[in-house]
Design an enzyme around this catalytic site. Structure first.
Site, PDB file in Angstrom:
ATOM      1  N   LYS A 116      -4.216  -3.607  -0.354  1.00  0.00           N
ATOM      2  CA  LYS A 116      -2.802  -3.244  -0.529  1.00  0.00           C
ATOM      3  C   LYS A 116      -2.002  -4.450  -1.012  1.00  0.00           C
ATOM      4  O   LYS A 116      -1.157  -4.335  -1.903  1.00  0.00           O
ATOM      5  CB  LYS A 116      -2.238  -2.676   0.785  1.00  0.00           C
ATOM      6  CG  LYS A 116      -2.780  -1.288   1.080  1.00  0.00           C
ATOM      7  CD  LYS A 116      -2.491  -0.794   2.483  1.00  0.00           C
ATOM      8  CE  LYS A 116      -3.233   0.528   2.717  1.00  0.00           C
ATOM      9  NZ  LYS A 116      -3.149   1.028   4.092  1.00  0.00           N
ATOM     10  N   GLN A 139      -0.807  -0.844   9.881  1.00  0.00           N
ATOM     11  CA  GLN A 139      -2.166  -0.386   9.574  1.00  0.00           C
ATOM     12  C   GLN A 139      -2.759   0.266  10.829  1.00  0.00           C
ATOM     13  O   GLN A 139      -2.882  -0.368  11.875  1.00  0.00           O
ATOM     14  CB  GLN A 139      -3.028  -1.567   9.102  1.00  0.00           C
ATOM     15  CG  GLN A 139      -4.399  -1.158   8.616  1.00  0.00           C
ATOM     16  CD  GLN A 139      -4.372  -0.300   7.340  1.00  0.00           C
ATOM     17  OE1 GLN A 139      -3.567  -0.532   6.437  1.00  0.00           O
ATOM     18  NE2 GLN A 139      -5.241   0.693   7.270  1.00  0.00           N
ATOM     19  N   ASP A 154       5.000   4.449   4.866  1.00  0.00           N
ATOM     20  CA  ASP A 154       3.761   5.180   5.143  1.00  0.00           C
ATOM     21  C   ASP A 154       4.055   6.629   5.565  1.00  0.00           C
ATOM     22  O   ASP A 154       3.147   7.438   5.676  1.00  0.00           O
ATOM     23  CB  ASP A 154       2.975   4.478   6.261  1.00  0.00           C
ATOM     24  CG  ASP A 154       1.560   4.142   5.830  1.00  0.00           C
ATOM     25  OD1 ASP A 154       1.204   4.472   4.680  1.00  0.00           O
ATOM     26  OD2 ASP A 154       0.816   3.549   6.632  1.00  0.00           O
TER      27      ASP A 154
END
Ligand code: NAP
Length: 296
Positions: free
Chosen positions: A54, A98, A121
């Site tokens: 990422k 994450q 996200d």
């Protein structure tokens, strides 16, 4: 019939280039580069690889990215304190936690701590809640499901009125993609580990999304002729002919499926590359929300 291949890799490259051009345009207008902060807690090796990918993608697109790697024993308060700081940092437009977090941390509480307009996200409970409600729109939708929807659009899928079957009901893929398909006016059947006679359901699907994490779970004769098949699975299977000793396969038996389906994503090179492209898009969007100083 041999299915048309849906080229996720190529589509994702185009999207990433679009984001890059938009970032360049922002700079020429005197606007700041979009900024993404990633937070990883613990030593999950797969998570580390994903986060590294990422950051690399951000760098290539001109997006500022700052990584925070916290030890597994970090407390709930410490994680949420960091999120609070990132919420107030004007250089940071998007915050990505994450998942999975290390054991003992309350995932829902951590996600809830993210400022809504920085939730790139799309896993903040309010964003997910809005996704599940009629007439409401989330600010961001999760990257992998958004990537799947983008691929369906590119493949020319007629979603309105279509019968869609989603295999898997995870928070990350199965459930949000099912909600997105419902928003697109498909009629959705969600299958999971307790579903009885899955092949009888998939054989009726105009659109089939496989996200179970079992190598080649979906066989060719489970697929309706002409269906659009999106294979989300990424599974390692031993392969002594490969230097690294394994190869990646999806949740769909690709060679069988391509003889029946109308269009299909390969693994690798299908959904995988889209996930990062959609994250970059969401980060650009978050920067635009900050430009407009939209308070939510
Ligand atoms: P997950 O959290 O493990 O969820 C798996 C889902 O599959 C669960 O809902 C489970 O049902 C269901 N399932 C398991 N065994 C089944 C069976 N025998 N029959 C029917 N359903 C079954 O997995 P995930 O995070 O959603 O990921 C799924 C796959 O997508 C994995 O291969 C993962 O690596 C891949 N993935 C790819 C990307 C990408 O960017 N390409 C992103 C995320 C995930 P229950 O709910 O009943 O347990």
């Amino acid at each position: 019939m041999t299915a048309r291949l849906i080229d996720g890799k190529g589509i994702a490259e185009t999207l990433r280039e679009e984001v890059k051009q938009n970032v360049i345009k922002r700079a020429s207008q005197g606007l700041p580069a979009p900024g993404l902060a990633t937070v990883i807690v613990g030593d999950n090796p797969a998570s580390k690889v994903y986060v590294r990918m990422k950051h690399k993608a951000c760098q290539e697109a001109g997006i500022l990215s700052i990584g925070h790697a916290l030890p597994a024993e970090t407390s709930q308060e410490e994680v949420e304190k960091l999120i609070g700081e990132l919420n107030n940092d004007p250089k940071i437009h998007g915050i990505l936690i994450q998942l999975p977090l290390s054991a003992g941390l309350d995932e829902e509480s951590v996600l809830n701590a993210i400022k809504l307009r920085k939730d790139v996200d799309g896993f903040h409970p309010i964003n997910i809640g809005r996704l599940a409600q009629k007439g409401r729109e989330p600010l961001f939708t999760p990257a992998t499901p958004s990537g799947i929807m983008y691929l369906l659009e590119e493949a020319g899928a007629q979603l309105e009125g279509a019968k869609a079957v989603v295999l898997g009901r995870s928070n990350i893929v199965g459930m949000p993609v099912s909600l997105l398909l419902i928003k697109a006016n498909s009629t959705v059947t969600i299958c999971h580990s307790r579903t009885i006679d899955i092949p009888s359901l998939t054989r009726k699907a105009d659109v089939l999304i496989a996200a179970v994490g079992i190598p080649e779970f979906v066989r060719g004769d489970w697929i309706k002729p002409g269906a659009i098949v999106i294979d989300v699975g990424v599974n390692r299977v031993e392969d002594e002919t490969r230097k690294r000793g394994y190869r990646l396969v999806g949740d769909v038996a690709f060679e069988e499926a391509r003889e029946v389906a109308g269009a299909i994503t390969p693994v690798p090179g299908g959904v995988g590359p889209m996930t990062i492209a959609m994250l970059l898009r969401n980060t650009l969007r978050a920067a635009r929300l900050a430009d407009e100083d939209i308070v939510v």
